[in-house]
Design an enzyme around this catalytic site. Structure first.
Site, PDB file in Angstrom:
ATOM      1  N   LYS A 118     -28.810  37.199  67.721  1.00  0.00           N
ATOM      2  CA  LYS A 118     -29.359  36.437  66.596  1.00  0.00           C
ATOM      3  C   LYS A 118     -30.508  37.139  65.867  1.00  0.00           C
ATOM      4  CE  LYS A 118     -26.341  33.326  67.514  1.00  0.00           C
ATOM      5  NZ  LYS A 118     -25.097  33.292  66.748  1.00  0.00           N
ATOM      6  N   GLU A 143     -40.650  30.394  62.531  1.00  0.00           N
ATOM      7  CA  GLU A 143     -40.187  30.135  61.166  1.00  0.00           C
ATOM      8  C   GLU A 143     -40.958  28.992  60.537  1.00  0.00           C
ATOM      9  OE1 GLU A 143     -36.035  29.197  61.298  1.00  0.00           O
ATOM     10  OE2 GLU A 143     -35.431  31.296  61.502  1.00  0.00           O
ATOM     11  N   HIS A 188     -26.975  18.003  67.374  1.00  0.00           N
ATOM     12  CA  HIS A 188     -26.382  19.311  67.080  1.00  0.00           C
ATOM     13  C   HIS A 188     -24.865  19.332  67.227  1.00  0.00           C
ATOM     14  CE1 HIS A 188     -30.449  20.636  66.685  1.00  0.00           C
ATOM     15  NE2 HIS A 188     -30.719  20.123  67.871  1.00  0.00           N
ATOM     16  N   ARG A 234     -15.389  33.204  63.398  1.00  0.00           N
ATOM     17  CA  ARG A 234     -14.117  32.591  63.801  1.00  0.00           C
ATOM     18  C   ARG A 234     -13.700  31.601  62.724  1.00  0.00           C
ATOM     19  NH1 ARG A 234     -18.280  29.554  66.393  1.00  0.00           N
ATOM     20  NH2 ARG A 234     -18.302  27.485  65.441  1.00  0.00           N
TER      21      ARG A 234
END
Ligand code: MV4
Length: 673
Positions: A116, A200, A235, A292
């Site tokens: 990531k 962030e 989520h 994907r």
């Protein structure tokens, strides 16, 4: 193009891929675990191979076993679907080594997006916007604190190795930073074995907007517009739609260009999704790229009229993308709802068990690339009535996808279709989805990731006792069915004129009234049907109604209750009625001694009460059963009937398998004392 492919997956996605393959004349090889031997994806395949025991790590995650099957069967390519091996670069590499085409991106692209923080650095270089923040390697708390101060609070500390919302801490002010950092690092270390974090700017009401991209092996890359997947719970996506409500054309173009730049930066090939987090003002930032085909791809298919699996196959075969950017157009609006076997009232706990009854909304069957106008309702499912939702895999029952000329039409169609979706045997989120779809928050299109939490009170309605409408539907259904049963029995005994099987529905001819006791949520309610000169009346508590109506053999009901017309559906499984009314399912168990008396009347063998099809056999040979234990589910007259044990005993033989047709009166199994 390929002539034979292997699908390394199960459930609805395996069925979805098989559909396109079959349409194109491509043979399908399925793999399955021992738990899936009788599953729908196996029945759709031309050949199928068992690859191991139920746990995914012993079956669907066994790349070596899957590659072996591909070679043995002569498949030229492997489609991984989503989940399982779809984003496993080592598996993609092993396919290539074995001379098989992996229908997905190159291993290097999977790897580049899998790390990531490295991916963020790559994206920054490619000019893809990132959330203001610090993504570097320096992890010293004092340094990170200065970075957080520079960004400005609130900030979000995220585990670099994280995902799915794990390992995140919101920090409101500088004084809280160091403690939150330590706690986030502990969680990251424990969950991912890696305590690296990034900092962030925290967006307070973000939207999840993702762009579908497609690249071929010849350097072409296009975007197929956006999906808004903001409506999530913990989520987990609940509703997805395309296009995103309120998306302006210039913003769409900018996001599309950013997504294409992201894909090209890692040498992407095939179908991919670039996820952005968007602010309410429309600014957007790269989150991650999913390498994907995604669960929610159908909404993109509905608005573009394209078959994304067909595109995947063409790209994997080395062919160019079928369309250029200018040729892809948005037509109308599409929304997908994920129907899960879970209990929203119990914190969405998965619900496993036998699907004793499934009735999907009337779907215009999806046939790959759609003709105009698109199908208005599409159901993608990997299960059939009689299948089991097992604890081994994702408990999704189906994806319900609708299309409409605009969002309003799509919403109305979704609400209606959810109201037509019936499942008995497991708890589902269908009524919950219906409440979300009908809520002001969702229908306004003002979406963000906190929508469900913010509207808890409205969306998680407390269970209420059965209303009189529901009781009337259930009582009328029970009354009608007992009449039919009496008629059937009348035809099959040597005493056809016995008053015990009169056709007018009154089982006890001598009695001018009949009481039925229903139990819902441990609460008993007695309903008395009274035969009066003016017609039938229903009494419950102090209320007294005139009741008449009609039930069709498939369970559709229309009753008149004191001059009010009420339409609903009733399905009886065993001694429980499910009443579907206004998008909600009410389960009313019969507390009725008469049924036990009826069972006693049968002999030691269990005969089919009417001709029908075996839906499920609920016991194994040798099983000890008690009186009343459900044994077999028979579908007859489009209704399901549970055959229960007339007495305690041991199952000596089972004579039919699910799917088999049986004649009236034949013994389905035998019991020994
Ligand atoms: C965020 C955020 C707010 N600000 N990042 C959650 C999962 C992970 N993939 C990213 N997530 C978020 N990142 C910043 N800077 C809010 C979320 C978030 C979220 C994002 C997308 C969809 C649903 C979400 C639910 C809660 C929080």
């Amino acid at each position: 193009m390929f002539s034979k492919i292997l699908i390394a997956n199960r459930g609805e996605i395996a069925c979805r891929i098989a559909k396109t393959a079959k349409r194109l004349g491509i043979s399908v090889v399925a793999v399955y675990s021992e738990a899936d031997a009788g599953s729908r994806h196996v029945s759709m395949a031309d050949e199928a191979y068992c690859i191991g025991p139920p746990p995914a790590k012993d079956s669907y995650l066994r790349g070596d076993a899957i590659i072996e099957v591909a070679k043995k069967s002569g498949a030229q390519a492997i489609h991984p679907g989503y989940g399982f091996l779809s984003e496993n670069d080592a598996f993609a590499e092993a396919c290539a080594k074995a001379g098989l085409v992996f229908i997905g991106p190159p291993p290097s692209a999977i790897r580049a997006m899998g790390l990531k923080s490295a991916a963020k650095a790559l994206m920054e270089k490619a000019g893809v916007p990132l959330v203001p923040g610090y993504h570097g390697d320096k992890q010293d708390p004092a340094f990170l604190r200065t970075e957080a101060d520079k960004i400005g609070y609130p900030v979000l500390i995220k585990a670099s190795a994280g995902g799915g919302g794990k390992g995140m801490r919101v920090v409101e002010k500088g004084g809280d930073f160091v403690e939150a950092l330590a706690s986030c690092q502990r969680e990251a270390k424990a969950s991912f074995g890696d305590d690296q974090v990034l900092i962030e700017k925290y967006l307070t009401r973000p939207r999840h907007i993702e762009i579908q991209v497609f690249a071929d092996t010849r350097g072409q890359c296009v975007y197929l517009f956006e999906r808004d997947c903001s409506v999530q719970r913990r989520h987990q996506k609940v509703l997805e739609e395309a296009p995103a409500p309120g998306m302006q054309p210039d913003r769409r173009k900018a996001m599309g260009a950013a997504a294409v730049a992201a894909a090209q930066a890692v040498g992407y090939v095939g179908a991919g999704t670039v996820e952005f987090i968007a602010n309410q003002d429309g600014s957007f930032y790269f989150m991650e790229m999913n390498t994907r085909l995604q669960v929610e791809h159908p909404v993109t298919e509905m608005i573009t009229g394209l078959d994304l699996v067909h595109w995947q196959l063409q790209v994997a075969a080395g062919l160019p993308l079928p369309l250029t950017q200018d040729q892809v157009k948005i037509n109308g609006h599409s929304i997908e709802a994920r129907v899960y076997a879970e209990n929203p009232a119990k914190n969405f706990l998965p619900s496993t068990g036998l699907l004793k009854h499934v009735r999907t909304p009337e779907a215009v069957e999806f046939e790959g690339a759609m003709v105009q106008p698109p199908a208005s309702v599409r159901v993608d499912s990997g299960v059939r009535p009689g299948d089991t939702i097992s604890p081994y895999y994702d408990p999704m029952i189906a994806k319900l996808i609708v299309w409409g000329e605009d969002r309003g039409v799509a919403l109305a169609r979704l609400a209606r279709a959810l109201g037509e979706f019936e499942v008995v045997g497991v708890s589902t989120n269908i009524a919950f989805l219906g409440r979300v779809v009908k809520s002001r928050a969702f229908s306004s299109g003002d979406l963000d990731t906190g929508l469900i939490e913010r509207n808890r009170d409205e969306l998680f309605a407390p269970a209420s006792g059965p209303r009189d409408d529901v009781l009337a539907l259930a009582a009328f259904a029970e009354f009608t069915l007992s009449g039919w049963t009496a008629t059937q029995r009348g035809k099959t005994t040597d005493e056809p004129n016995s008053p015990w099987h009169l056709v007018d529905g009154w089982r006890l001819n001598e009695q001018p009234h009949h009481t039925i006791v229903f139990v819902e949520d441990d609460q008993s309610t007695a309903v008395t049907l009274v035969r009066a000169a003016s017609g039938m009346r229903m009494r419950t508590g102090s209320a007294d109604y005139a009741l008449s109506g009609k039930m069709s053999p498939d369970g559709a009901l229309r009753i008149e209750l004191d001059g009010r017309s009420v339409g609903g559906r009733a399905v009886r499984v065993g001694s429980e009625w499910s009443i579907f009314l206004g998008g909600e399912q009410h389960r009313l168990a019969l507390k009725d001694d008469l049924h036990e008396l009826e069972s006693d009347a049968h002999g030691g063998t269990l005969a089919a009460p009417m001709p029908g099809k075996i839906i499920a056999v609920l016991v194994a040979k040798g099983a000890r059963v008690e009186k009343g234990t459900p044994l077999v589910i028979l579908e007859a007259m489009k209704m399901e009937h549970t055959i229960t044990a007339p007495r305690a005993g041991t199952v000596a033989s089972i004579r039919f398998a699910p799917g088999e047709q049986v004649d009236e009166g034949v013994d389905l199994l035998t019991l020994e004392d």
